[in-house]
Design a protein around this motif. Sequence first.
Motif, PDB file in Angstrom:
ATOM      1  N   TRP A 150     -45.872  11.690  -0.528  1.00  0.00           N
ATOM      2  CA  TRP A 150     -44.974  12.306  -1.507  1.00  0.00           C
ATOM      3  C   TRP A 150     -43.534  12.288  -1.017  1.00  0.00           C
ATOM      4  N   ASP A 151     -43.307  12.631   0.237  1.00  0.00           N
ATOM      5  CA  ASP A 151     -41.950  12.636   0.784  1.00  0.00           C
ATOM      6  C   ASP A 151     -41.336  11.245   0.749  1.00  0.00           C
ATOM      7  N   ALA A 152     -42.145  10.220   1.024  1.00  0.00           N
ATOM      8  CA  ALA A 152     -41.609   8.861   1.026  1.00  0.00           C
ATOM      9  C   ALA A 152     -41.208   8.418  -0.371  1.00  0.00           C
ATOM     10  N   LEU A 153     -41.949   8.845  -1.380  1.00  0.00           N
ATOM     11  CA  LEU A 153     -41.653   8.414  -2.749  1.00  0.00           C
ATOM     12  C   LEU A 153     -40.617   9.285  -3.438  1.00  0.00           C
ATOM     13  N   ALA A 154     -40.662  10.610  -3.183  1.00  0.00           N
ATOM     14  CA  ALA A 154     -39.793  11.541  -3.905  1.00  0.00           C
ATOM     15  C   ALA A 154     -38.437  11.711  -3.259  1.00  0.00           C
ATOM     16  N   ASP A 155     -38.289  11.285  -2.004  1.00  0.00           N
ATOM     17  CA  ASP A 155     -36.993  11.390  -1.327  1.00  0.00           C
ATOM     18  C   ASP A 155     -36.482  12.829  -1.332  1.00  0.00           C
ATOM     19  N   GLY A 156     -37.380  13.769  -1.059  1.00  0.00           N
ATOM     20  CA  GLY A 156     -36.981  15.170  -0.978  1.00  0.00           C
ATOM     21  C   GLY A 156     -37.009  15.903  -2.297  1.00  0.00           C
ATOM     22  N   ASP A 157     -37.296  15.231  -3.410  1.00  0.00           N
ATOM     23  CA  ASP A 157     -37.351  15.888  -4.710  1.00  0.00           C
ATOM     24  C   ASP A 157     -38.753  16.439  -4.972  1.00  0.00           C
ATOM     25  N   ASP A 158     -38.860  17.169  -6.081  1.00  0.00           N
ATOM     26  CA  ASP A 158     -40.139  17.729  -6.482  1.00  0.00           C
ATOM     27  C   ASP A 158     -40.799  16.911  -7.582  1.00  0.00           C
ATOM     28  N   LEU A 159     -40.313  15.709  -7.825  1.00  0.00           N
ATOM     29  CA  LEU A 159     -40.911  14.879  -8.872  1.00  0.00           C
ATOM     30  C   LEU A 159     -40.819  13.417  -8.477  1.00  0.00           C
ATOM     31  N   ILE A 160     -41.732  12.641  -9.044  1.00  0.00           N
ATOM     32  CA  ILE A 160     -41.789  11.200  -8.816  1.00  0.00           C
ATOM     33  C   ILE A 160     -41.982  10.543 -10.177  1.00  0.00           C
ATOM     34  N   THR A 161     -41.178   9.539 -10.482  1.00  0.00           N
ATOM     35  CA  THR A 161     -41.321   8.810 -11.735  1.00  0.00           C
ATOM     36  C   THR A 161     -42.211   7.586 -11.541  1.00  0.00           C
ATOM     37  N   ASP A 162     -42.715   7.070 -12.653  1.00  0.00           N
ATOM     38  CA  ASP A 162     -43.546   5.869 -12.581  1.00  0.00           C
ATOM     39  C   ASP A 162     -42.781   4.704 -11.979  1.00  0.00           C
ATOM     40  N   LEU A 163     -41.493   4.627 -12.266  1.00  0.00           N
ATOM     41  CA  LEU A 163     -40.692   3.536 -11.728  1.00  0.00           C
ATOM     42  C   LEU A 163     -40.630   3.592 -10.216  1.00  0.00           C
ATOM     43  N   GLU A 164     -40.554   4.786  -9.661  1.00  0.00           N
ATOM     44  CA  GLU A 164     -40.445   4.906  -8.208  1.00  0.00           C
ATOM     45  C   GLU A 164     -41.727   4.504  -7.499  1.00  0.00           C
ATOM     46  N   ILE A 165     -42.858   4.627  -8.175  1.00  0.00           N
ATOM     47  CA  ILE A 165     -44.111   4.194  -7.561  1.00  0.00           C
ATOM     48  C   ILE A 165     -44.035   2.702  -7.251  1.00  0.00           C
ATOM     49  N   THR A 166     -43.503   1.926  -8.195  1.00  0.00           N
ATOM     50  CA  THR A 166     -43.407   0.484  -8.002  1.00  0.00           C
ATOM     51  C   THR A 166     -42.261   0.110  -7.073  1.00  0.00           C
ATOM     52  N   THR A 167     -41.123   0.773  -7.248  1.00  0.00           N
ATOM     53  CA  THR A 167     -39.933   0.386  -6.499  1.00  0.00           C
ATOM     54  C   THR A 167     -40.014   0.783  -5.034  1.00  0.00           C
ATOM     55  N   PHE A 168     -40.545   1.958  -4.747  1.00  0.00           N
ATOM     56  CA  PHE A 168     -40.504   2.489  -3.394  1.00  0.00           C
ATOM     57  C   PHE A 168     -41.884   2.571  -2.744  1.00  0.00           C
ATOM     58  N   ARG A 169     -42.846   1.799  -3.255  1.00  0.00           N
ATOM     59  CA  ARG A 169     -44.187   1.807  -2.668  1.00  0.00           C
ATOM     60  C   ARG A 169     -44.159   1.340  -1.221  1.00  0.00           C
ATOM     61  N   LYS A 170     -43.243   0.447  -0.890  1.00  0.00           N
ATOM     62  CA  LYS A 170     -43.186  -0.071   0.472  1.00  0.00           C
ATOM     63  C   LYS A 170     -42.758   0.985   1.488  1.00  0.00           C
ATOM     64  N   MET A 171     -42.226   2.115   1.010  1.00  0.00           N
ATOM     65  CA  MET A 171     -41.831   3.185   1.917  1.00  0.00           C
ATOM     66  C   MET A 171     -42.997   4.099   2.294  1.00  0.00           C
ATOM     67  N   VAL A 172     -44.121   3.973   1.637  1.00  0.00           N
ATOM     68  CA  VAL A 172     -45.288   4.784   1.956  1.00  0.00           C
ATOM     69  C   VAL A 172     -45.891   4.266   3.253  1.00  0.00           C
ATOM     70  N   PRO A 173     -46.325   5.138   4.175  1.00  0.00           N
ATOM     71  CA  PRO A 173     -46.924   4.672   5.435  1.00  0.00           C
ATOM     72  C   PRO A 173     -48.079   3.720   5.184  1.00  0.00           C
ATOM     73  N   GLY A 174     -48.172   2.706   6.057  1.00  0.00           N
ATOM     74  CA  GLY A 174     -49.211   1.697   5.890  1.00  0.00           C
ATOM     75  C   GLY A 174     -50.609   2.250   6.012  1.00  0.00           C
ATOM     76  N   ALA A 175     -50.800   3.317   6.813  1.00  0.00           N
ATOM     77  CA  ALA A 175     -52.133   3.896   6.958  1.00  0.00           C
ATOM     78  C   ALA A 175     -52.627   4.444   5.619  1.00  0.00           C
ATOM     79  N   ILE A 176     -51.731   5.026   4.827  1.00  0.00           N
ATOM     80  CA  ILE A 176     -52.124   5.556   3.524  1.00  0.00           C
ATOM     81  C   ILE A 176     -52.482   4.424   2.570  1.00  0.00           C
ATOM     82  N   ILE A 177     -51.686   3.364   2.558  1.00  0.00           N
ATOM     83  CA  ILE A 177     -51.979   2.229   1.681  1.00  0.00           C
ATOM     84  C   ILE A 177     -53.311   1.589   2.059  1.00  0.00           C
TER      85      ILE A 177
END
Length: 973
Positions: free
Chosen positions: A431-458
């Motif tokens: 959540w922290d990797a995708l939301a960048d400190g916010d309390d919400l995540i948009t569908d666009l951010e899932i695609t755009t910032f998926r590479k920021m999620v730790p590899g162990a989770i993926i």
Amino acid sequence: MASQQPGPAVEMDLYEFARGQNGSARLRNSLEAAALGGQLPFATVAEYLASPAPVETMMFRVGGLGRKTALELDQLVRTTVPVDGSDSETEMPTDQEISEGRATICGELAKISLRDLVGRASPGTRLERALRHAVGDRPALDALDDADALRSDLLCAKTAGAVTADELCAKVHLATSRLLRETGGSPSMHDAVLTALFGKGAGPIWPREARLQLADEEAHRLLQKVLGDAVCASAFEDAIVPVRLTRLVCARNIGDRPIADALVDRTRFGWELGRVQAVGRKTISEFWEVLWRRLAVQLARAEAGSTERSNLARFLEVELTRLDPDPEDMAEHAPLVPSSGDVADRVLIPRGLDELLAFMLERIKPQDAPIVRRRFGLDGSPETLEEIGVSLNVTRERIRQIEKRGLGELKVLARKVSLRQALDERWGSAWDALADGDDLITDLEITTFRKMVPGAIILGLELLGLDLAGWLTEVAHRYPHGWLAPSRERAPVDAALGALRDVTTGPPLPRALGELGLPGAPLDVEAAVLIGAGFRTLHGYVVEGRIGTRQKRSLVAHAVLAGFGKPMTLSDLQRAYRQAAPADQCSTRDLTIVMSDAPHLFLEVSEWRWTAVGGAGEIPPGGRRRDVDEGDESPGEGDLTVASAIRDELERAGPQPLSALTNNPRRYLPPDRSHNSVQPTLLTRPDLFARLLPGVYSLWSQVPTREVILSGEMPYLLDEQQAKIFAMARRADEPWGTFPLWSPDAEYRLCRWAIRQGSGEVRRSLLATATVDAWPVEIEERDEWRAVCAREGRYDLVANVRPNVFTVRPDLDRLLAALIDLEAAGRTSWMALNRVDGRHVASQMGCGLLAVLLLSGALTPLGQDAESAWQLTHAIESAAAAEMRGELAAELHERGRLEWASEVGARIAGRIVDGEKRAAQWIPFRRFSALFRDLATAPSEPIEITPEVASDVGRALLAERRKSDLLAWLDEN
């Protein structure tokens, strides 16, 4: 007494044995070629039976012998040669018994047709067609009495050849054999009658059930023992299979079928599999593969002996090797930790995600683990197949294969550990990797910032068959266009979302967020906009769809204009824009394009002067990460070929009237450019071309200096028509600088020219409207000019308004522009309204707008009865003008278009109809008010305007207003 005769000898030559069994042509030809070439692996039937894998040996050693033909030979051998020595000697029937049996079977054959007889043996499609159209209606006995004539007649049929004829003979033998078995009798009687009917070469062609029935019953009991009541769906519970195979298992009457029944009756069950929609042969083959592998594993667990497995293979009519278990299948179904033993011998499974994945990677093939780690970035950044392949000097396809194999092994291990629990404990870092400190995540951010999620989770999600979006839905609050942190309450966001749906159903976007009036805290409002409604936010505006360069420019320009509070010229707006967005060097042409695309936010007050409509947003210094550009859609400068040609012509000839530039433009335009593009280029490129006077253009570098104005050659200024327009402009009190040469210096030069060369009415009119005190002359000369003006000055350009002016109803958006310009200047005139309406400055059509303003109460009447009062300036009636301007601006902002057939249009039309007392003498009130009378009494239903339609309308209106030029004005006059 029946005689005793020995049965078939197992020491018989294998090739001779096969020839005597009436096998297929492919089998006879393959064995004959192998025997002649000395390539038969078995010389006798005994050697064949002694081999542990005779079918595979024959397939690999005999050319042209495939699996089907090898199985045919194996069936012939095992059904003809006795299984044990019990049938080494068989009691043979007497000749009388054979004759009686032959007579009985011939009687049966005489009762049925040949087609009915062959139908017992499942003939092929080609043979069935030949029987239906050629020889099928004959008595079956003809096949015995005159087989050669029957063969000849069959060969004469269409699409029937030698292969079909051979098939007919084989099917007749087989069907007759089945008919013999139905009449009863011993196997020896069956073989003797069959030999008497078809000759000695026919031989026994039907399995002897008496000999094999016991073995089949034992095989069936073994099958029921190892499989029990297990259904097909149970074989796929722990299997990693494609989606299409899962769809097949879930089909009706497929998954609930017992595995044992499916394997025994594969023909019928295979037909049911083929009826399932969207399922092909590959999927069905994979289905059977899973069932056979499960049977092999169960046989290995039951420790079935070699004899039992051989009988089961014969019973199921498959190769014996088909029942051998795969070592990987045995390992997959083995427990991960010992089920017994000391505690010290047990494997301690970690609980953390990183440690658990490391634990699992240690238990797969050593060459697979590094590839998986590098692909998912467990030790750094994720690497592509190409990068890993280059480093290991192999192809990317080989890396993909290794990765697939490693993931398959890990997925098996994932079912035996608590991977899901370890993954759920790490949702916070994702959540922290995708939301960048916010309390919400948009569908666009899932695609755009998926590479920021730790590899162990993926990797964990991949092994569990989950995607990132589905996992977030399970742990966070799901909205139509994103997710809200589980620590936040849904109720405030839902309330703001409900209000947002009410206010955004009609008005076009973008618009300022503050105008929506949504309830709740700013964070709740933002969540409702972003993840509830699927809009974007940028600079305090709510935006629908992707935010590109044009959208950003539109919002910044609107914020600048709205903050300024009054109309701005394009050049001033460009300077202010570049101060607000220094990184974007936007041109005036770019600004015109983006403002024309948003008519609910911008209004062109007059040529090259724009104002904002609606509330203003803000220009933050930074901005959220989700406000980044999603692609540059900036319009380029376009094709400058025409503009370059006009610029070269102006550099060569100097300032030119529009008529000179449009007269034979082929002399300077490129051959592939239209002459119709000259005027639009001049009108839409104020950054390149200056309009010195009405209908006169030059480059900005060619604008005359004071010295040139006072004493230089200026034929385009010293002109009767230009002097007349200038005098009318001074009469209307047009401000200095409306055009670069509308200045006191130019007026002084025109008056000097008019004294010597001008007509009487132009000279007197110029002197009557001259502002001598602003001229650049000495006091003595100024006094002399005052005396001349007092003596000769008289305004002689008085004229009546042409009747056609009052036959056209002005557009409402031009009325709004006129009101905005009126509030900014405090006064207006017919010439100023011509500029607002996009017409030539001296066109009388501006009088129509002037009449609307007077009749609606936005202007103060002059109190003069002269018909030429329309040529004078008019002052504002502030209260009425402000009220009308507010109504029209709100309507434009809400709908993106202004129409007379609306409530606002009806109210203004009512004011005009009721404004007879305010009508000046030059206004034909009855004729003009008739244009508005119907609108005032029955306003029609407003038309729904979408943002796309509003954008097209804005561009069309802008283009229409720019059509008028000097040539059109000359035509009118």
